[in-house]
Scaffold this active site. Structure first.
Site, mmCIF file in Angstrom:
data_model
loop_
_atom_site.group_PDB
_atom_site.id
_atom_site.type_symbol
_atom_site.label_atom_id
_atom_site.label_comp_id
_atom_site.label_asym_id
_atom_site.label_seq_id
_atom_site.Cartn_x
_atom_site.Cartn_y
_atom_site.Cartn_z
ATOM 1 C CG ASP A 1 -0.353 0.231 2.532
ATOM 2 O OD1 ASP A 1 0.882 0.361 2.608
ATOM 3 O OD2 ASP A 1 -1.102 0.302 3.536
ATOM 4 C CB CYS B 1 1.214 -2.232 4.750
ATOM 5 S SG CYS B 1 1.224 -3.130 6.307
ATOM 6 N N GLY B 2 2.520 -0.020 6.100
ATOM 7 C CA GLY B 2 3.183 0.852 7.064
ATOM 8 C C GLY B 2 3.959 0.078 8.111
ATOM 9 C CB THR B 3 2.967 -1.936 10.886
ATOM 10 O OG1 THR B 3 1.756 -2.536 10.387
ATOM 11 C CG2 THR B 3 2.659 -0.600 11.540
ATOM 12 N N GLY B 4 3.687 -3.632 8.151
ATOM 13 C CA GLY B 4 3.776 -5.036 7.732
ATOM 14 C C GLY B 4 2.686 -5.887 8.363
ATOM 15 N N GLY C 1 -0.925 -5.296 8.945
ATOM 16 C CA GLY C 1 -2.226 -5.452 8.290
ATOM 17 C C GLY C 1 -2.140 -6.289 7.028
ATOM 18 C CG HIS D 1 13.138 -23.049 12.363
ATOM 19 N ND1 HIS D 1 13.398 -22.913 13.703
ATOM 20 C CD2 HIS D 1 14.252 -23.622 11.831
ATOM 21 C CE1 HIS D 1 14.609 -23.387 13.979
ATOM 22 N NE2 HIS D 1 15.155 -23.809 12.860
ATOM 23 C CG ASN D 2 8.221 -19.977 10.941
ATOM 24 O OD1 ASN D 2 8.728 -18.866 11.095
ATOM 25 N ND2 ASN D 2 8.072 -20.828 11.947
ATOM 26 N NE ARG E 1 3.037 5.084 7.233
ATOM 27 C CZ ARG E 1 1.731 5.036 7.007
ATOM 28 N NH1 ARG E 1 0.936 4.396 7.841
ATOM 29 N NH2 ARG E 1 1.209 5.605 5.940
ATOM 30 N NE ARG F 1 13.851 -29.089 15.585
ATOM 31 C CZ ARG F 1 15.012 -28.742 15.029
ATOM 32 N NH1 ARG F 1 15.600 -29.548 14.165
ATOM 33 N NH2 ARG F 1 15.581 -27.591 15.333
ATOM 34 C CG HIS F 2 11.752 -26.951 11.452
ATOM 35 N ND1 HIS F 2 11.486 -26.379 12.681
ATOM 36 C CD2 HIS F 2 13.094 -27.162 11.410
ATOM 37 C CE1 HIS F 2 12.626 -26.228 13.344
ATOM 38 N NE2 HIS F 2 13.614 -26.698 12.589
ATOM 39 N NE ARG G 1 8.451 -28.613 16.135
ATOM 40 C CZ ARG G 1 9.704 -28.593 16.588
ATOM 41 N NH1 ARG G 1 10.590 -27.750 16.082
ATOM 42 N NH2 ARG G 1 10.063 -29.425 17.541
HETATM 43 C C1 RB5 Z 1 -2.098 2.700 6.323
HETATM 44 O O1 RB5 Z 1 -2.186 3.959 6.885
HETATM 45 C C2 RB5 Z 1 -1.632 1.698 7.365
HETATM 46 O O2 RB5 Z 1 -2.680 1.419 8.238
HETATM 47 C C3 RB5 Z 1 -1.131 0.444 6.711
HETATM 48 O O3 RB5 Z 1 -0.068 0.762 5.872
HETATM 49 C C4 RB5 Z 1 -0.593 -0.641 7.623
HETATM 50 O O4 RB5 Z 1 0.359 -0.124 8.503
HETATM 51 C C5 RB5 Z 1 -1.587 -1.480 8.304
HETATM 52 O O5 RB5 Z 1 -1.242 -2.453 9.005
#
Ligand code: RB5
Length: 150
Positions: A8, A65-68, A70, A98-99, A109, A132-133, A136
């Site tokens: 995004d 995304c901003g945090t990864g 969502g 492992h995953n 961000r 073993r993975h 799991r």
């Molecule tokens: C968008 O503003 C923000 O919510 C999206 O990039 C993300 O961080 C959501 O997890």
């Protein structure tokens, strides 16, 4: 190897940095957008990348995304997807070893562009250890398929 990418607006900067790295490395990729800084909804890009993998149009995915967070949550709703938010090199390595993660999720961000490139490089060049993975990861799949037995 073919890589699917999506972001995004909050992850566009690091996705573009990763795309430059893929071009320089000669790694085949498809970019499902977004392509501008206009505000968009991350589930759309999560779905496009996740289904490219489950349809076998791509081997691994990179979502930003901003945090990864969502975008990984949305991708993990698609059966067969194991999307992992990673913020450091150890996480990027271990989620492949492992995953058997098939998508790395990164936050524009949270980490800077060189870090995003480094984590993508580690993720794409690390193999699943198996052994073993496998058991799991199969248990995760059983939860997904509602066949998990305690
Ligand atoms: C968008 O503003 C923000 O919510 C999206 O990039 C993300 O961080 C959501 O997890």
């Amino acid at each position: 190897m073919r890589v699917a990418l999506g972001s995004d607006h909050g992850g566009l900067n690091i996705k573009n940095a990763v795309i430059e790295y893929l071009k320089e490395s000669g790694i085949e990729f498809v970019d499902f957008g977004c392509y501008t800084e206009e505000s968009v909804d991350y589930p759309e890009y999560a779905y496009k990348v996740a289904t490219a993998i489950t349809n076998k149009d791509a081997d691994l995915g990179i979502l930003c995304c901003g945090t990864g967070i969502g975008i990984s949550m949305a991708a993990n709703k698609v059966k067969g997807i194991r999307a992992a938010v990673c913020t450091n090199e150890f996480m990027a390595e271990m989620t492949r070893r492992h995953n058997n993660a098939n998508i790395i999720a990164l936050g524009g961000r949270i980490i800077d562009e060189p870090t995003a490139v480094k984590l993508a490089d580690i993720f794409l060049n690390t193999e699943f250890e198996g052994d073993r993975h496998i058991r799991r990861v199969d248990m995760i799949t059983a939860i997904e398929n509602d066949t998990f037995k305690v």
